[in-house]
Design a protein around this motif. Structure first.
Motif, short mmCIF file in Angstrom:
data_model
loop_
_atom_site.label_atom_id
_atom_site.label_comp_id
_atom_site.label_asym_id
_atom_site.label_seq_id
_atom_site.Cartn_x
_atom_site.Cartn_y
_atom_site.Cartn_z
N GLU A 22 0.83 -1.22 0.00
CA GLU A 22 0.00 0.00 0.00
C GLU A 22 0.86 1.26 0.00
O GLU A 22 0.43 2.32 -0.44
N ALA A 23 2.11 1.16 0.48
CA ALA A 23 3.02 2.30 0.48
C ALA A 23 4.16 2.07 -0.50
O ALA A 23 5.24 2.64 -0.37
N ALA A 26 7.64 1.34 0.84
CA ALA A 26 8.50 2.36 1.45
C ALA A 26 9.18 1.74 2.67
O ALA A 26 8.56 1.04 3.47
N ARG A 58 4.29 -3.59 -8.59
CA ARG A 58 4.37 -2.13 -8.81
C ARG A 58 5.67 -1.52 -8.30
O ARG A 58 6.13 -0.52 -8.84
N ALA A 62 9.79 2.08 -3.18
CA ALA A 62 9.80 3.46 -3.69
C ALA A 62 10.59 4.40 -2.79
O ALA A 62 10.39 5.60 -2.82
N GLY A 63 11.45 3.84 -1.95
CA GLY A 63 12.34 4.70 -1.17
C GLY A 63 12.21 4.50 0.31
O GLY A 63 11.41 3.68 0.78
N ALA A 64 13.04 5.24 1.05
CA ALA A 64 12.85 5.31 2.49
C ALA A 64 11.49 5.95 2.74
O ALA A 64 10.96 6.64 1.87
N ASP A 65 10.93 5.69 3.94
CA ASP A 65 9.57 6.15 4.22
C ASP A 65 9.58 7.65 4.52
O ASP A 65 10.05 8.09 5.57
N ILE A 66 9.04 8.42 3.58
CA ILE A 66 9.09 9.89 3.70
C ILE A 66 8.25 10.35 4.89
O ILE A 66 8.65 11.27 5.62
N GLY A 107 15.90 4.94 -1.44
CA GLY A 107 16.33 3.82 -0.62
C GLY A 107 16.06 2.47 -1.28
O GLY A 107 16.76 1.49 -1.01
N GLU A 130 16.03 11.88 -4.29
CA GLU A 130 16.01 12.58 -2.99
C GLU A 130 16.15 14.08 -3.14
O GLU A 130 15.62 14.85 -2.32
N ILE A 136 19.60 14.28 0.26
CA ILE A 136 20.41 13.45 -0.64
C ILE A 136 20.22 11.99 -0.23
O ILE A 136 19.59 11.71 0.79
#
Ligand code: HXC
Length: 256
Positions: A22-23, A26, A58, A62-66, A107, A130, A136
């Motif tokens: 769902e995230a 992340a 999908r 999609a990265g570290a959890d913003i 991430g 980032e 960064i």
């Protein structure tokens, strides 16, 4: 609470699936801890010869959890040594293959680069965006990406935040193989089974020697490799592997 990773075993291969679809997977601190603890346990299990890390259709991640990071102060980041969990993950000795569909951003791309190689789907997208968030990369991206694909392209990705498609990632050497999206996991599992079928000390030391190339001068690296090579002559797998070749049969490794 749903588990943040799913762990399954197929013979000598462990498959870890990131489980925050769902995230877009992340990577929050809880997921980093869960993943690292599970992988550390696998690393000391002699029945495991390779680990595959994957995400969803999908997103690999999609990265570290913003949302987790957004409100933090510099003091809190320093105090927690935020992201240091990932150093423990990167230090694991078992060969790790990333099976990547969809987004591998920030991430997520950095986690992929902590794995020993990546197999990606044709629709995968990579990047270090980032800069668009006012920060960064913080999980090793500026370092590992530069060593993998060179300064020019790494600068392009880190400074513009643009995404790279799978064909470009393959050309650049960011990923080892690109296959149709639905073949990513089967291809990664087959590669992992191949690795896990060899001598465990040989694959672990091959991995260690290649990783050393990122840290050492050529002379030091060659000397390091030679010592590991000599060490393998103390294993029964070396005797079996070479004897089997001379006897024209398949080796039966004990993976000691
Ligand atoms: C937290 C995230 C997230 C992230 C996606 N989501 N990425 N949550 N952290 N990194 C959440 C969204 O908020 C949304 O939640 C849900 O996942 C689906 O995402 P959408 O944006 O609605 O999907 P889509 O429109 O398809 O866009 C996909 C996307 C976009 C292009 C990947 O999500 C995106 O740009 N994500 C951020 C990518 C990024 O900047 N990564 C780097 C992070 S920083 P809801 O609840 O709304 O459904 C990093 C290192 C930081 O990794 C180092 C600094 C210290």
């Amino acid at each position: 609470m749903a588990k943040l990773i799913e762990l399954t075993r197929e013979g000598r291969v462990a498959l870890i699936r990131l489980n925050r679809p769902e995230a877009l997977n992340a990577l929050n601190s809880a997921l980093a801890e869960e993943l690292t603890e599970a992988a550390q346990a696998l690393d000391t299990d002699r029945g495991v010869g390779a680990i595959v890390i994957t995400g969803s259709e999908r997103a690999f991640a999609a990265g570290a959890d913003i949302s987790e990071m957004a409100g933090k102060t510099a003091e809190e980041m320093v105090e927690a040594d935020f992201f240091s969990t990932w150093d423990r993950f990167a230090a694991l000795r078992t060969p790790k293959i990333a099976a990547v569909n969809g987004y591998a951003l920030g991430g997520g791309c950095e986690l992929m680069m902590m794995c020993d190689f990546a197999i990606a789907g044709e629709g995968a997208k990579f990047g270090q965006p980032e800069v668009k968030l006012g920060v960064i990369a913080g999980m090793g991206g500026t370092q590992r990406m530069t060593k993998l694909i060179g300064r020019s392209l790494s600068m392009d990705l880190h400074l513009t935040g643009r995404l790279m498609d799978a064909a470009e990632a393959l050309r650049a050497g960011l990923v080892a193989r690109v296959v149709p999206d639905d073949q990513v996991l089967p291809e990664a599992m087959a590669a992992a089974a191949q690795v896990a079928g060899y001598s465990r000390p040989a694959t672990r030391l091959a991995r260690e020697a290649v990783m050393r190339a990122e840290e050492l001068s050529l002379g030091e690296g060659v000397a390091w490799e030679r010592r590991l090579f000599h060490r393998l002559f103390g294993t029964s797998d070396q005797k079996e592997g070479m004897r089997a070749f001379l006897e024209k049969r398949k080796p039966d490794f004990h993976r000691d």
